[in-house]
Scaffold this active site. Structure first.
Site, PDB file in Angstrom:
ATOM      1  N   GLU A 177     -26.170  15.076  -2.667  1.00  0.00           N
ATOM      2  CA  GLU A 177     -27.556  15.352  -2.246  1.00  0.00           C
ATOM      3  C   GLU A 177     -28.555  14.485  -3.010  1.00  0.00           C
ATOM      4  O   GLU A 177     -29.656  14.208  -2.534  1.00  0.00           O
ATOM      5  CB  GLU A 177     -27.900  16.830  -2.396  1.00  0.00           C
ATOM      6  CG  GLU A 177     -27.937  17.337  -3.814  1.00  0.00           C
ATOM      7  CD  GLU A 177     -28.244  18.835  -3.910  1.00  0.00           C
ATOM      8  OE1 GLU A 177     -29.274  19.255  -3.369  1.00  0.00           O
ATOM      9  OE2 GLU A 177     -27.446  19.577  -4.513  1.00  0.00           O
ATOM     10  N   TYR A 231      -9.185  -3.319 -11.100  1.00  0.00           N
ATOM     11  CA  TYR A 231      -8.813  -2.050 -10.451  1.00  0.00           C
ATOM     12  C   TYR A 231      -7.535  -1.464 -11.050  1.00  0.00           C
ATOM     13  O   TYR A 231      -7.489  -0.313 -11.472  1.00  0.00           O
ATOM     14  CB  TYR A 231      -8.525  -2.275  -8.968  1.00  0.00           C
ATOM     15  CG  TYR A 231      -9.693  -2.594  -8.097  1.00  0.00           C
ATOM     16  CD1 TYR A 231     -10.191  -1.655  -7.207  1.00  0.00           C
ATOM     17  CD2 TYR A 231     -10.279  -3.858  -8.109  1.00  0.00           C
ATOM     18  CE1 TYR A 231     -11.240  -1.953  -6.353  1.00  0.00           C
ATOM     19  CE2 TYR A 231     -11.332  -4.158  -7.270  1.00  0.00           C
ATOM     20  CZ  TYR A 231     -11.810  -3.209  -6.391  1.00  0.00           C
ATOM     21  OH  TYR A 231     -12.852  -3.513  -5.557  1.00  0.00           O
ATOM     22  N   CYS A 260      -1.396   1.692  -3.152  1.00  0.00           N
ATOM     23  CA  CYS A 260      -2.404   2.752  -2.965  1.00  0.00           C
ATOM     24  C   CYS A 260      -1.835   4.166  -2.930  1.00  0.00           C
ATOM     25  O   CYS A 260      -2.343   5.065  -3.597  1.00  0.00           O
ATOM     26  CB  CYS A 260      -3.159   2.539  -1.655  1.00  0.00           C
ATOM     27  SG  CYS A 260      -3.452   0.846  -1.201  1.00  0.00           S
ATOM     28  N   HIS A 320     -26.767  21.680  -0.550  1.00  0.00           N
ATOM     29  CA  HIS A 320     -26.896  22.147  -1.913  1.00  0.00           C
ATOM     30  C   HIS A 320     -25.906  23.267  -2.211  1.00  0.00           C
ATOM     31  O   HIS A 320     -25.709  24.121  -1.356  1.00  0.00           O
ATOM     32  CB  HIS A 320     -28.331  22.651  -2.122  1.00  0.00           C
ATOM     33  CG  HIS A 320     -28.625  22.973  -3.536  1.00  0.00           C
ATOM     34  ND1 HIS A 320     -28.764  22.017  -4.524  1.00  0.00           N
ATOM     35  CD2 HIS A 320     -28.775  24.180  -4.148  1.00  0.00           C
ATOM     36  CE1 HIS A 320     -28.995  22.619  -5.665  1.00  0.00           C
ATOM     37  NE2 HIS A 320     -29.010  23.927  -5.472  1.00  0.00           N
ATOM     38  N   CYS A 355       0.821  -1.218   0.000  1.00  0.00           N
ATOM     39  CA  CYS A 355       0.000   0.000   0.000  1.00  0.00           C
ATOM     40  C   CYS A 355       0.851   1.262   0.000  1.00  0.00           C
ATOM     41  O   CYS A 355       0.674   2.153  -0.827  1.00  0.00           O
ATOM     42  CB  CYS A 355      -0.939  -0.005   1.198  1.00  0.00           C
ATOM     43  SG  CYS A 355      -1.861   1.527   1.347  1.00  0.00           S
ATOM     44  N   LYS A 400       0.188   5.333  -6.123  1.00  0.00           N
ATOM     45  CA  LYS A 400      -0.825   5.316  -7.196  1.00  0.00           C
ATOM     46  C   LYS A 400      -1.738   6.542  -7.095  1.00  0.00           C
ATOM     47  O   LYS A 400      -1.987   7.229  -8.064  1.00  0.00           O
ATOM     48  CB  LYS A 400      -1.624   4.012  -7.105  1.00  0.00           C
ATOM     49  CG  LYS A 400      -2.707   3.779  -8.111  1.00  0.00           C
ATOM     50  CD  LYS A 400      -4.055   4.360  -7.790  1.00  0.00           C
ATOM     51  CE  LYS A 400      -4.628   4.112  -6.446  1.00  0.00           C
ATOM     52  NZ  LYS A 400      -5.224   2.824  -6.202  1.00  0.00           N
ATOM     53  N   GLU A 430      -7.229   1.962 -13.345  1.00  0.00           N
ATOM     54  CA  GLU A 430      -6.587   3.093 -12.663  1.00  0.00           C
ATOM     55  C   GLU A 430      -5.347   3.553 -13.442  1.00  0.00           C
ATOM     56  O   GLU A 430      -5.165   4.744 -13.701  1.00  0.00           O
ATOM     57  CB  GLU A 430      -6.212   2.713 -11.223  1.00  0.00           C
ATOM     58  CG  GLU A 430      -7.438   2.579 -10.329  1.00  0.00           C
ATOM     59  CD  GLU A 430      -7.118   2.223  -8.874  1.00  0.00           C
ATOM     60  OE1 GLU A 430      -8.036   2.326  -8.044  1.00  0.00           O
ATOM     61  OE2 GLU A 430      -5.976   1.832  -8.568  1.00  0.00           O
TER      62      GLU A 430
HETATM   63  P1  NDP Z   1      -8.326  -7.762 -10.366  1.00  0.00           P
HETATM   64  O1  NDP Z   1      -8.605  -9.104  -9.874  1.00  0.00           O
HETATM   65  O2  NDP Z   1      -9.172  -6.610  -9.946  1.00  0.00           O
HETATM   66  O3  NDP Z   1      -8.331  -7.775 -11.957  1.00  0.00           O
HETATM   67  C1  NDP Z   1      -7.561  -8.671 -12.682  1.00  0.00           C
HETATM   68  C2  NDP Z   1      -7.964  -8.553 -14.134  1.00  0.00           C
HETATM   69  O4  NDP Z   1      -7.099  -9.343 -14.934  1.00  0.00           O
HETATM   70  C3  NDP Z   1      -9.372  -9.055 -14.381  1.00  0.00           C
HETATM   71  O5  NDP Z   1      -9.967  -8.182 -15.312  1.00  0.00           O
HETATM   72  C4  NDP Z   1      -9.135 -10.437 -14.958  1.00  0.00           C
HETATM   73  O6  NDP Z   1     -10.131 -10.834 -15.853  1.00  0.00           O
HETATM   74  C5  NDP Z   1      -7.848 -10.241 -15.711  1.00  0.00           C
HETATM   75  N1  NDP Z   1      -7.049 -11.454 -15.837  1.00  0.00           N
HETATM   76  C6  NDP Z   1      -6.704 -12.323 -14.872  1.00  0.00           C
HETATM   77  N2  NDP Z   1      -5.933 -13.310 -15.355  1.00  0.00           N
HETATM   78  C7  NDP Z   1      -5.782 -13.058 -16.672  1.00  0.00           C
HETATM   79  C8  NDP Z   1      -5.107 -13.722 -17.710  1.00  0.00           C
HETATM   80  N3  NDP Z   1      -4.403 -14.839 -17.505  1.00  0.00           N
HETATM   81  N4  NDP Z   1      -5.178 -13.198 -18.954  1.00  0.00           N
HETATM   82  C9  NDP Z   1      -5.884 -12.081 -19.184  1.00  0.00           C
HETATM   83  N5  NDP Z   1      -6.537 -11.396 -18.226  1.00  0.00           N
HETATM   84  C10 NDP Z   1      -6.498 -11.880 -16.988  1.00  0.00           C
HETATM   85  O7  NDP Z   1      -6.790  -7.516 -10.036  1.00  0.00           O
HETATM   86  P2  NDP Z   1      -5.901  -6.211 -10.002  1.00  0.00           P
HETATM   87  O8  NDP Z   1      -4.535  -6.665 -10.308  1.00  0.00           O
HETATM   88  O9  NDP Z   1      -6.504  -5.137 -10.815  1.00  0.00           O
HETATM   89  O10 NDP Z   1      -5.965  -5.814  -8.476  1.00  0.00           O
HETATM   90  C11 NDP Z   1      -5.629  -6.770  -7.474  1.00  0.00           C
HETATM   91  C12 NDP Z   1      -6.396  -6.515  -6.224  1.00  0.00           C
HETATM   92  O11 NDP Z   1      -5.859  -5.375  -5.589  1.00  0.00           O
HETATM   93  C13 NDP Z   1      -7.860  -6.227  -6.473  1.00  0.00           C
HETATM   94  O12 NDP Z   1      -8.607  -7.372  -6.208  1.00  0.00           O
HETATM   95  C14 NDP Z   1      -8.198  -5.135  -5.514  1.00  0.00           C
HETATM   96  O13 NDP Z   1      -8.909  -5.680  -4.434  1.00  0.00           O
HETATM   97  C15 NDP Z   1      -6.884  -4.583  -5.051  1.00  0.00           C
HETATM   98  N6  NDP Z   1      -6.741  -3.212  -5.523  1.00  0.00           N
HETATM   99  C16 NDP Z   1      -7.550  -2.269  -4.974  1.00  0.00           C
HETATM  100  C17 NDP Z   1      -7.481  -0.962  -5.386  1.00  0.00           C
HETATM  101  C18 NDP Z   1      -8.396   0.032  -4.787  1.00  0.00           C
HETATM  102  O14 NDP Z   1      -8.963  -0.239  -3.736  1.00  0.00           O
HETATM  103  N7  NDP Z   1      -8.604   1.178  -5.412  1.00  0.00           N
HETATM  104  C19 NDP Z   1      -6.513  -0.532  -6.386  1.00  0.00           C
HETATM  105  C20 NDP Z   1      -5.711  -1.608  -6.906  1.00  0.00           C
HETATM  106  C21 NDP Z   1      -5.829  -2.885  -6.475  1.00  0.00           C
HETATM  107  P3  NDP Z   1     -11.567 -11.409 -15.371  1.00  0.00           P
HETATM  108  O15 NDP Z   1     -12.353 -10.214 -14.930  1.00  0.00           O
HETATM  109  O16 NDP Z   1     -12.102 -12.050 -16.589  1.00  0.00           O
HETATM  110  O17 NDP Z   1     -11.271 -12.371 -14.286  1.00  0.00           O
END
Ligand code: NDP
Length: 457
Positions: free
Chosen positions: A439, A177, A47, A434, A42, A50, A181
């Site tokens: 709101e 995410y 976080c 407002h 983080c 980022k 982002e």
């Molecule tokens: P996520 O699980 O959110 O997203 C991973 C993405 O990669 C999905 O769209 C998934 O597709 C795709 N994917 C997975 N495997 C493959 C593959 N082999 N080939 C192609 N595409 C693939 O992971 P992130 O890395 O974005 O984030 C990790 C975690 O970190 C999140 O779960 C989140 O909780 C946390 N995070 C939170 C943030 C916040 O609170 N603002 C910011 C950043 C991270 P599909 O949807 O089809 O499974």
């Protein structure tokens, strides 16, 4: 050197640091082992940096509408300045984390920790063995890359936070995410950005209106989206990377980033020496109190793959310390956790999506779509979306979703009445402020649509 502790924590990230400090506050002798930098994903490579990049990228939108408010702006962006200031801030936070541990009386070992038994941990570099009544594993997770040829040419969010210079173009694979982002960060900073996702629209699992609204927002920011397609391979071509796609086409990019999820950091921890069980996804299996199958070993945060969010790791670390050292057995409630995606536009949600709620009996759905006031003087077409989903009978609020400026701040506050089981009538008792966007959530009068007997009416 003291080698006997009540608690040895492996991993100095959000969960580990909180657990160490709270346990020390209860009088436990605590050590924490961190091989890289105190603060974890983080603070060091997630976080915090980022969000600083998100702020930097959002100036692009502000500069675009500034002339409509009478401002003339001659804006230039300098990546090294942002990078240096970000690094300074991260170093400050890291020092604050270490100071907090010192103040609590926690011993910090800057080393790699390896479990050698139910009550012993080795400092790998120092070659010293520590004994511990309790061991806490809080080693987090790391980016997972698709197993494709040339993947070593790509970067992840770790490297994206340390690029020497911005690429002229970038391809980001993923639809979660991190992908959205970073897509809006790079696009906002002037990089020609393409997002490629195997699904049909980004943010699978979020409410459909949020997914659609975000997709429209990405479009207006010039971010190209390629859906239902995968990256098959990468190869170096001059200073670019040529990417082969599953639809048979190829294209060159200045950089390729994988944002394809994260996997728990369990490798090389020696868990097998103590007989700690992993689950099917390779995460450490724990009960509601974060205890593994080995009674003296606990685990919190992303390494347990419950909900991969910093505040959850912190809560789990705190609950662990309360349970084991404070005499207050505490289980963390992982239901109804709000989350925010700091893309542009921002998305934040808590509770059920419309599709989920529609399977939970009769519901009413309230939606407002409008141009944020900040944009009304300009031709900027971005829409804000506010959505409330309530149970038809009694008005219990089941879900709240916001897309647009301040979405995360709004949902953070909405989490309070949601947690209290508030009904629409409770929300409506709040007098509107407002002019604000929030709101809308306390002034909805008639449902936009309803579900009766599972059918939208
Ligand atoms: P996520 O699980 O959110 O997203 C991973 C993405 O990669 C999905 O769209 C998934 O597709 C795709 N994917 C997975 N495997 C493959 C593959 N082999 N080939 C192609 N595409 C693939 O992971 P992130 O890395 O974005 O984030 C990790 C975690 O970190 C999140 O779960 C989140 O909780 C946390 N995070 C939170 C943030 C916040 O609170 N603002 C910011 C950043 C991270 P599909 O949807 O089809 O499974």
């Amino acid at each position: 050197m003291d080698t006997k502790f009540d608690l040895v924590v492996i991993g100095g990230g959000s969960g580990g640091v909180r657990a160490a400090r709270i346990a020390a506050g209860y009088g436990a002798r605590v050590a924490i082992i961190e091989e890289y930098r105190v603060g974890g994903t983080c603070v060091i490579r997630g976080c915090v940096p980022k969000k600083l990049f998100v702020y930097a990228s959002r100036f692009a939108d502000l500069f675009e509408i500034a002339p409509t408010f009478g401002w003339t702006v001659d804006a230039h962006f300098d990546w090294p300045t942002l990078m240096a200031n970000k690094d300074k801030e991260i170093a400050r936070l890291e020092a604050a984390y270490s100071a907090g541990l010192d103040k609590a009386g926690v011993t910090i070992f800057r080393d790699r920790g390896e479990v050698t038994g139910p009550n012993s941990v080795r400092l790998v570099k120092a070659g010293t063995d520590l004994t511990a009544k309790t061991i806490l594993i809080a080693t987090g997770a790391r980016p997972s890359l698709p197993q494709i040829p040339g993947r070593e040419l790509g970067i992840t969010s770790n490297e994206a936070l340390h690029l020497e210079r911005l690429p002229h173009s970038i391809l980001i694979e993923g639809g979660g995410y991190v992908a959205v982002e970073f897509a809006t960060i790079f696009a906002g900073l002037g990089v020609n950005t393409t997002l490629i996702y195997r699904g049909n629209r980004v943010l699978r699992g979020f409410d459909e209106d949020m997914r659609e609204g975000l997709d429209a927002g990405l479009e207006t920011r010039g971010i190209r989206r390629i859906y239902e397609t995968n990256v098959l391979s990468l190869k170096k071509t001059g200073s670019d990377i040529t990417v082969a796609f599953s639809d048979g086409t190829e294209a060159p990019f200045g950089a390729v980033m994988f944002a394809t999820g994260r996997v728990p950091n369990v490798k090389g921890l020696g868990l097998e020496h103590a007989g700690v069980h992993l689950d099917a996804a390779g995460a450490i299996a724990v009960d509601a109190y974060s205890q593994t199958n080995v009674p003296s070993i606990y685990a919190v945060g992303d390494v347990t793959n419950r909900v991969q969010l910093t505040p959850i790791a912190i809560r789990e670390g705190h609950a662990f310390a309360d349970t084991v050292f404070g005499g207050k057995p505490t289980a963390v409630d992982h239901s109804s956790v709000g989350s925010a995606v700091f893309a542009e536009p921002e998305v934040a949600s808590i509770g059920l999506t419309e599709a989920e709620a529609a399977t939970h009996g009769d519901i009413d759905v309230y939606i407002a779509r409008f141009r944020p006031m900040m944009n009304t003087l300009s031709l900027k077409s971005d829409r804000m979306i506010m959505k409330l989903i309530t149970r038809a009978e009694g008005g219990l609020v089941l879900g709240c979703h916001v897309l647009g400026p301040g979405a995360a701040e709004i949902i953070q506050m909405a989490a309070i009445p949601m947690g209290m089981g508030g009904t629409k009538a409770d929300w409506d008792r709040a007098v509107a402020m407002h002019p604000t966007a929030a709101e809308e959530l306390v002034t909805f009068r008639t449902p936009t649509h309803r579900y009766r007997g599972g059918q939208r009416v």
